[in-house]
Scaffold this active site. Sequence first.
Site, PDB file in Angstrom:
ATOM      1  N   ARG A 230      -7.722   7.988  -4.268  1.00 48.63           N
ATOM      2  CA  ARG A 230      -8.105   8.617  -3.151  1.00 48.63           C
ATOM      3  C   ARG A 230      -8.225  10.227  -3.095  1.00 48.63           C
ATOM      4  O   ARG A 230      -9.007  10.848  -2.642  1.00 48.63           O
ATOM      5  CB  ARG A 230      -7.377   8.189  -1.894  1.00 48.63           C
ATOM      6  CG  ARG A 230      -7.782   6.712  -1.393  1.00 48.63           C
ATOM      7  CD  ARG A 230      -6.535   6.213  -0.128  1.00 48.63           C
ATOM      8  NE  ARG A 230      -5.735   5.720  -0.913  1.00 48.63           N
ATOM      9  CZ  ARG A 230      -4.447   5.624  -0.358  1.00 48.63           C
ATOM     10  NH1 ARG A 230      -4.299   5.839   1.045  1.00 48.63           N
ATOM     11  NH2 ARG A 230      -3.367   5.061  -0.672  1.00 48.63           N
TER      12      ARG A 230
ATOM     13  N   ASP B  65       1.138   6.434  -5.274  1.00 48.46           N
ATOM     14  CA  ASP B  65      -0.009   5.776  -4.628  1.00 48.46           C
ATOM     15  C   ASP B  65      -0.824   7.011  -4.271  1.00 48.46           C
ATOM     16  O   ASP B  65      -0.516   8.087  -4.268  1.00 48.46           O
ATOM     17  CB  ASP B  65       0.318   5.060  -3.387  1.00 48.46           C
ATOM     18  CG  ASP B  65      -0.620   4.190  -2.774  1.00 48.46           C
ATOM     19  OD1 ASP B  65      -1.628   3.988  -3.529  1.00 48.46           O
ATOM     20  OD2 ASP B  65      -0.542   3.776  -1.857  1.00 48.46           O
ATOM     21  N   GLY B  66      -2.093   6.704  -4.149  1.00 46.67           N
ATOM     22  CA  GLY B  66      -3.073   7.658  -3.851  1.00 46.67           C
ATOM     23  C   GLY B  66      -4.047   8.389  -4.833  1.00 46.67           C
ATOM     24  O   GLY B  66      -4.703   9.513  -4.317  1.00 46.67           O
TER      25      GLY B  66
ATOM     26  N   SER C  99       5.401  -3.256  -1.255  1.00 45.43           N
ATOM     27  CA  SER C  99       4.484  -3.800  -2.292  1.00 45.43           C
ATOM     28  C   SER C  99       5.230  -4.500  -3.196  1.00 45.43           C
ATOM     29  O   SER C  99       4.681  -4.267  -4.383  1.00 45.43           O
ATOM     30  CB  SER C  99       3.549  -2.702  -2.893  1.00 45.43           C
ATOM     31  OG  SER C  99       2.612  -2.222  -1.646  1.00 45.43           O
TER      32      SER C  99
ATOM     33  N   GLU D  57      -1.611  -6.982  -9.899  1.00 44.45           N
ATOM     34  CA  GLU D  57      -2.949  -6.940  -9.118  1.00 44.45           C
ATOM     35  C   GLU D  57      -3.982  -5.949  -9.328  1.00 44.45           C
ATOM     36  O   GLU D  57      -5.337  -5.981  -9.248  1.00 44.45           O
ATOM     37  CB  GLU D  57      -2.876  -6.631  -7.465  1.00 44.45           C
ATOM     38  CG  GLU D  57      -1.989  -7.638  -6.607  1.00 44.45           C
ATOM     39  CD  GLU D  57      -0.443  -7.601  -6.979  1.00 44.45           C
ATOM     40  OE1 GLU D  57       0.063  -6.688  -7.916  1.00 44.45           O
ATOM     41  OE2 GLU D  57       0.095  -8.619  -6.706  1.00 44.45           O
ATOM     42  N   ASN D  58      -3.389  -4.965 -10.296  1.00 44.08           N
ATOM     43  CA  ASN D  58      -4.543  -3.788 -10.971  1.00 44.08           C
ATOM     44  C   ASN D  58      -5.413  -4.398 -11.872  1.00 44.08           C
ATOM     45  O   ASN D  58      -6.525  -3.903 -12.211  1.00 44.08           O
ATOM     46  CB  ASN D  58      -3.727  -2.735 -11.271  1.00 44.08           C
ATOM     47  CG  ASN D  58      -2.913  -1.801 -10.206  1.00 44.08           C
ATOM     48  OD1 ASN D  58      -2.066  -1.389 -10.607  1.00 44.08           O
ATOM     49  ND2 ASN D  58      -3.457  -2.012  -9.191  1.00 44.08           N
TER      50      ASN D  58
ATOM     51  N   GLU E 251      19.803  -3.004  -0.065  1.00 45.18           N
ATOM     52  CA  GLU E 251      19.464  -2.301   1.351  1.00 45.18           C
ATOM     53  C   GLU E 251      18.997  -0.794   1.000  1.00 45.18           C
ATOM     54  O   GLU E 251      19.652   0.198   1.704  1.00 45.18           O
ATOM     55  CB  GLU E 251      20.374  -2.478   2.244  1.00 45.18           C
ATOM     56  CG  GLU E 251      20.707  -3.861   2.792  1.00 45.18           C
ATOM     57  CD  GLU E 251      21.817  -3.810   3.736  1.00 45.18           C
ATOM     58  OE1 GLU E 251      22.124  -2.804   4.434  1.00 45.18           O
ATOM     59  OE2 GLU E 251      22.631  -4.849   3.912  1.00 45.18           O
TER      60      GLU E 251
END
Length: 313
Positions: free
Chosen positions: A37, A33-34, A211, A80-81, A222
């Site tokens: 940005r 992620d990122g 996500s 979703e992308n 777990e």
Amino acid sequence: MKRWLRQRVDAAYERLLTRELSGAPTHIAVIQDGNRRYARQNGDEPHEGHRAGAETTEQVLEWCQEIGVEELTLYTFSTENFDRPAEQKEALFDLLCEKLREFADADRVHENEVSIRAIGEIEMLPERVQDAVDYAERRTRDYDRFVLNIALAYGGRSRLLEAARGVARDVDAGELEPNEIDVETIERRLYDRPVRDVDLIIRPAGEERTSNFLPWHANGNEAAVFFCTPYWPEFSKADFLRGIRTYEHRKESWRRTRARRALALLGAVSEAELTEARSIVERFRDSLPTSERPTDDELAVGEDLEGNEPVAD
């Protein structure tokens, strides 16, 4: 001068973290992620952020192999992308094609016997990406020392839904009895080849959510989760090692909790429960604080409760 000092400090911190580690997770899953940005803060186009992120991905693969990780799954493109602007998707698809073929031909991939596999709704991707996936999988199909899963057009819920539908169809056709459905029944329908349970999920860029990523293999096991603030292109080896440390702390906490629960069960009267409890306590006794560790005599009490003759005073 400041940069030189920072590098020295970072290197020292990495050595410290490495010395503190006592083991490695078998399977790590990463949400990359990122990238966009990172590009935006540097005044670049989104595809330049993805390319910088791809360099981090190659480093993480090397770090995993250094410490003994056996499987790495990368969340690369979610379902979703597909809603992103066309120019962003096309640039990302081009990068995927380039990197998949580059990885498939890399000497280090073949020297380390890395098996490259894609998981997700691959048929939803452009034909050129599907061709690159097929090329990478064919080139590395016979390897099993290290598994690299690329999650493409991936959605955790959709995979579980398809697996459930497959089970329902088999039951409806009389090919499967409801009482025959077990964990393996679902897992065989999730992916073409087995995926190990996830031990650690890493997510950079400040988001604290998983996500919908590998829900069956991560939540069911777990898995430990490590969130950190650097964008993926800035993710460092020190960040990676901190993630491994999080996994070790989570594992130790899990062992301690299991031992405490099992110790409490020793006061029950069910033979099956006592047998399981004593087995768990014996395995994980060392994870308890010294003041909580049962003695051999206390464990022997459990044996008496199972139905054995009591020890004479």
